[in-house]
Design an enzyme around this catalytic site. Structure first.
Site, PDB file in Angstrom:
ATOM      1  N   ALA A  10      -3.071 -11.112   2.775  1.00 26.02           N
ATOM      2  CA  ALA A  10      -2.503 -11.430   4.090  1.00 26.02           C
ATOM      3  C   ALA A  10      -1.535 -12.594   3.885  1.00 26.02           C
ATOM      4  O   ALA A  10      -1.890 -13.757   4.037  1.00 26.02           O
ATOM      5  CB  ALA A  10      -3.610 -11.798   5.065  1.00 26.02           C
ATOM      6  N   ASP A  56      -4.917  -2.313   2.055  1.00 26.04           N
ATOM      7  CA  ASP A  56      -3.842  -2.932   2.844  1.00 26.04           C
ATOM      8  C   ASP A  56      -4.438  -3.644   4.051  1.00 26.04           C
ATOM      9  O   ASP A  56      -5.381  -3.129   4.670  1.00 26.04           O
ATOM     10  CB  ASP A  56      -2.889  -1.843   3.365  1.00 26.04           C
ATOM     11  CG  ASP A  56      -1.721  -1.592   2.421  1.00 26.04           C
ATOM     12  OD1 ASP A  56      -1.738  -2.096   1.280  1.00 26.04           O
ATOM     13  OD2 ASP A  56      -0.783  -0.879   2.839  1.00 26.04           O
ATOM     14  N   ASP A  99      -2.831  -4.366   6.969  1.00 32.19           N
ATOM     15  CA  ASP A  99      -2.314  -3.945   8.276  1.00 32.19           C
ATOM     16  C   ASP A  99      -2.983  -2.650   8.697  1.00 32.19           C
ATOM     17  O   ASP A  99      -2.322  -1.658   9.049  1.00 32.19           O
ATOM     18  CB  ASP A  99      -0.783  -3.798   8.218  1.00 32.19           C
ATOM     19  CG  ASP A  99      -0.317  -2.915   7.081  1.00 32.19           C
ATOM     20  OD1 ASP A  99      -0.901  -2.980   5.985  1.00 32.19           O
ATOM     21  OD2 ASP A  99       0.619  -2.123   7.285  1.00 32.19           O
ATOM     22  N   HIS A 135      -2.342  10.244   0.434  1.00 33.88           N
ATOM     23  CA  HIS A 135      -1.474   9.706   1.489  1.00 33.88           C
ATOM     24  C   HIS A 135      -1.416  10.688   2.669  1.00 33.88           C
ATOM     25  O   HIS A 135      -1.259  11.894   2.462  1.00 33.88           O
ATOM     26  CB  HIS A 135      -0.069   9.491   0.907  1.00 33.88           C
ATOM     27  CG  HIS A 135       0.785   8.576   1.713  1.00 33.88           C
ATOM     28  ND1 HIS A 135       1.270   8.922   2.955  1.00 33.88           N
ATOM     29  CD2 HIS A 135       1.247   7.330   1.470  1.00 33.88           C
ATOM     30  CE1 HIS A 135       1.987   7.926   3.437  1.00 33.88           C
ATOM     31  NE2 HIS A 135       1.989   6.934   2.554  1.00 33.88           N
ATOM     32  N   PRO A 136      -1.532  10.172   3.908  1.00 34.34           N
ATOM     33  CA  PRO A 136      -1.567  11.085   5.057  1.00 34.34           C
ATOM     34  C   PRO A 136      -0.214  11.748   5.336  1.00 34.34           C
ATOM     35  O   PRO A 136      -0.150  12.765   6.041  1.00 34.34           O
ATOM     36  CB  PRO A 136      -1.946  10.164   6.222  1.00 34.34           C
ATOM     37  CG  PRO A 136      -1.460   8.805   5.807  1.00 34.34           C
ATOM     38  CD  PRO A 136      -1.641   8.759   4.309  1.00 34.34           C
ATOM     39  N   GLY A 137       0.847  11.194   4.752  1.00 31.73           N
ATOM     40  CA  GLY A 137       2.184  11.675   5.112  1.00 31.73           C
ATOM     41  C   GLY A 137       2.652  12.901   4.352  1.00 31.73           C
ATOM     42  O   GLY A 137       3.616  13.551   4.761  1.00 31.73           O
ATOM     43  N   GLU A 183       3.131   1.293  -5.641  1.00 31.19           N
ATOM     44  CA  GLU A 183       2.628   2.620  -5.245  1.00 31.19           C
ATOM     45  C   GLU A 183       3.193   3.707  -6.171  1.00 31.19           C
ATOM     46  O   GLU A 183       2.489   4.667  -6.524  1.00 31.19           O
ATOM     47  CB  GLU A 183       2.996   2.916  -3.793  1.00 31.19           C
ATOM     48  CG  GLU A 183       2.420   4.216  -3.276  1.00 31.19           C
ATOM     49  CD  GLU A 183       2.694   4.424  -1.789  1.00 31.19           C
ATOM     50  OE1 GLU A 183       1.816   4.097  -0.974  1.00 31.19           O
ATOM     51  OE2 GLU A 183       3.796   4.910  -1.451  1.00 31.19           O
TER      52      GLU A 183
HETATM   53  C1  UD2 Z   1       3.103   1.342   1.533  1.00 30.72           C
HETATM   54  C2  UD2 Z   1       1.667   1.225   1.038  1.00 30.72           C
HETATM   55  C3  UD2 Z   1       1.462  -0.158   0.448  1.00 30.72           C
HETATM   56  C4  UD2 Z   1       2.443  -0.410  -0.669  1.00 30.72           C
HETATM   57  C5  UD2 Z   1       3.881  -0.196  -0.156  1.00 30.72           C
HETATM   58  C6  UD2 Z   1       4.895  -0.209  -1.273  1.00 30.72           C
HETATM   59  C7  UD2 Z   1       0.023   2.505   2.301  1.00 30.72           C
HETATM   60  C8  UD2 Z   1      -0.641   2.668   3.600  1.00 30.72           C
HETATM   61  N1  UD2 Z   1       0.804   1.421   2.185  1.00 30.72           N
HETATM   62  O1  UD2 Z   1       3.120   0.577   2.742  1.00 30.72           O
HETATM   63  O2  UD2 Z   1       0.146  -0.311  -0.039  1.00 30.72           O
HETATM   64  O3  UD2 Z   1       2.166   0.431  -1.753  1.00 30.72           O
HETATM   65  O4  UD2 Z   1       4.019   1.055   0.491  1.00 30.72           O
HETATM   66  O5  UD2 Z   1       5.090  -1.486  -1.744  1.00 30.72           O
HETATM   67  O6  UD2 Z   1      -0.171   3.282   1.401  1.00 30.72           O
HETATM   68  N2  UD2 Z   1       1.842  -7.836   2.365  1.00 30.72           N
HETATM   69  C9  UD2 Z   1       1.677  -9.129   2.862  1.00 30.72           C
HETATM   70  N3  UD2 Z   1       2.772  -9.803   3.323  1.00 30.72           N
HETATM   71  C10 UD2 Z   1       4.021  -9.257   3.334  1.00 30.72           C
HETATM   72  C11 UD2 Z   1       4.175  -7.956   2.833  1.00 30.72           C
HETATM   73  C12 UD2 Z   1       3.068  -7.261   2.363  1.00 30.72           C
HETATM   74  O7  UD2 Z   1       0.566  -9.651   2.898  1.00 30.72           O
HETATM   75  O8  UD2 Z   1       4.954  -9.929   3.785  1.00 30.72           O
HETATM   76  C13 UD2 Z   1       0.662  -7.125   1.845  1.00 30.72           C
HETATM   77  C14 UD2 Z   1      -0.253  -6.637   2.958  1.00 30.72           C
HETATM   78  O9  UD2 Z   1      -1.583  -6.626   2.499  1.00 30.72           O
HETATM   79  C15 UD2 Z   1       0.233  -5.230   3.210  1.00 30.72           C
HETATM   80  C16 UD2 Z   1       0.580  -4.790   1.795  1.00 30.72           C
HETATM   81  O10 UD2 Z   1       1.081  -5.956   1.137  1.00 30.72           O
HETATM   82  O11 UD2 Z   1      -0.761  -4.441   3.822  1.00 30.72           O
HETATM   83  C17 UD2 Z   1       1.603  -3.656   1.687  1.00 30.72           C
HETATM   84  O12 UD2 Z   1       2.764  -3.964   2.395  1.00 30.72           O
HETATM   85  P1  UD2 Z   1       3.242  -3.054   3.610  1.00 30.72           P
HETATM   86  O13 UD2 Z   1       2.056  -2.708   4.434  1.00 30.72           O
HETATM   87  O14 UD2 Z   1       4.362  -3.692   4.302  1.00 30.72           O
HETATM   88  O15 UD2 Z   1       3.745  -1.784   2.838  1.00 30.72           O
HETATM   89  P2  UD2 Z   1       4.133  -0.331   3.463  1.00 30.72           P
HETATM   90  O16 UD2 Z   1       3.836  -0.289   4.914  1.00 30.72           O
HETATM   91  O17 UD2 Z   1       5.516  -0.004   3.038  1.00 30.72           O
END
Ligand code: UD2
Length: 343
Positions: free
Chosen positions: A112, A201, A203, A223-225, A293
């Site tokens: 976080a 993750d 969020d 992945h659900p997508g 990922e």
């Molecule tokens: C996807 C993946 C994620 C990661 C990313 C590629 C899923 C659901 N999510 O989501 O795991 O592989 O693609 O990099 O498969 N975080 C922070 N602060 C920040 C940014 C990120 O704490 O400013 C942490 C946080 O725990 C977050 C995780 O990194 O849940 C992944 O970041 P994201 O949720 O923004 O990535 P997302 O939605 O692109």
């Protein structure tokens, strides 16, 4: 002392040394492999029970299983014969009983950093309600704002550990650097009493049971997508110059970066490999399409997971629930990227 006696003594020392060097590791290996329970078979040979198989509590009652009837709307085994976990394919009472007997501890990591701290409270509160309820759990929170970590009441046997990490100007960097931190954490943990680890993750929220049915050596979540798509449409890294490259015609499923796990040794190897490949790519000025990922997906193509969790284990709130998904266990919340990301 006469020369003959010295020679005999020297000979004995050498023989004992050889026996120690060769036999001790064999016995230690057997002991490590076999665990501690010991007994004697009918013909008098010493044996040790490995307890690698699943042991239930005598007297446990649960519905009769069938190999003829079950869900027909989904596939619950991969071509390499790993189970794919969907609601209706497992018996929670049975699995919980097996792992209660083993007295396991499960760790979870969650990051976080920066504005993502706002998701932590819901994550932790819902984990208390649904994640390995009744088991020993250690949640490791990595954050740049330890003072902002919400005080969440945790049940007996459950613990929160807060660790400081640096923020970064790029979200890609924050997300990808998790692999290195997880690798280091596992190296520390090996001294502790942790059996399994899940990396999640922040969020996201738990909505329903995530428990012992998810345990395995190397566990990945679909992945659900993309699970209905042809693999040519998966967002794998497609540039051969990257170490995350997956060639056309390769790849089984598209796995989530937002949830994976397993036993410490397996997750350590995964994190170490993805971290190294990400860094080696960076030295050559390349960043894979979906950062860690993409490296995870390359790793899991070559190193098949021993258990695969269906998209029930990582849904996305913005997606309507598909009919084969009978239960949503963990789901990503809707977020405004412009609001929460540093870049
Ligand atoms: C996807 C993946 C994620 C990661 C990313 C590629 C899923 C659901 N999510 O989501 O795991 O592989 O693609 O990099 O498969 N975080 C922070 N602060 C920040 C940014 C990120 O704490 O400013 C942490 C946080 O725990 C977050 C995780 O990194 O849940 C992944 O970041 P994201 O949720 O923004 O990535 P997302 O939605 O692109």
């Amino acid at each position: 002392m006469n020369l003959k006696l010295v020679a005999v003594l020297l000979f004995l020392v050498v023989v004992l040394g050889v026996m120690f060097v060769y036999l001790d590791p064999i016995y230690s290996f057997r002991e490590n492999l076999c665990g501690s329970s010991e007994g004697r078979s009918e013909n008098g040979h010493l044996f040790r029970s490995p307890d690698l198989h699943l042991v239930i509590t005598d007297g446990l009652k649960y519905p009769q299983p069938s190999i003829m009837h079950g869900r027909t709307d989904i596939v619950s085994v991969t071509p390499w014969l790993a189970p794919v976990v969907w609601e209706g394919t497992f018996q929670p009472v049975l699995l919980d009983s097996i792992y209660q007997k083993r007295n396991i501890t499960v760790a979870a990591t969650v990051f976080a950093v920066g504005k993502y701290i706002r998701f932590l409270k819901d994550f932790l509160e819902t984990a208390e309600q649904h994640f390995f309820v009744g088991f020993k759990v250690k949640v490791y929170v990595f954050t740049d704002q330890p003072n902002e970590v919400p005080k969440v009441k945790m049940a007996a046997g459950r613990e929160l550990v807060v660790r400081l990490v640096q923020n970064s100007k790029r979200w890609q960097e924050i997300s990808a650097r998790r692999m290195e931190i997880i690798q280091t954490l596992i190296e520390e943990m090996l001294k502790n009493d942790v059996d399994y680890i899940f990396c999640l993750d922040v969020d996201s929220k738990f909505h329903s049971r995530w428990g012992t049915e998810s345990l395995g050596e190397l566990v990945a979540v679909i992945h659900p997508g993309y699970y209905k798509d042809d693999r040519s449409r998966f967002p794998y890294e497609r540039r051969p110059t990257s170490r995350a490259y997956v060639a056309p015609g390769e790849g089984d499923f598209y796995y989530c970066g937002g949830a994976f796990g397993g036993v410490l040794a397996e997750v350590h190897q995964l994190a170490q490999t993805c971290h190294k490949n990400f860094d080696d790519d960076a030295k050559e000025g390349i960043e894979a399409a979906w950062q860690e990922e993409s490296h995870l997906n390359r790793y899991l193509w070559l190193n098949k997971p021993s258990k695969v969790l269906s998209p029930e284990y990582l849904w996305q709130d913005f997606k309507a629930r598909n009919s084969e998904v009978r239960v949503i266990r963990f789901s990503g919340v809707i977020k405004d990227y412009n609001q929460i990301r540093p870049n």
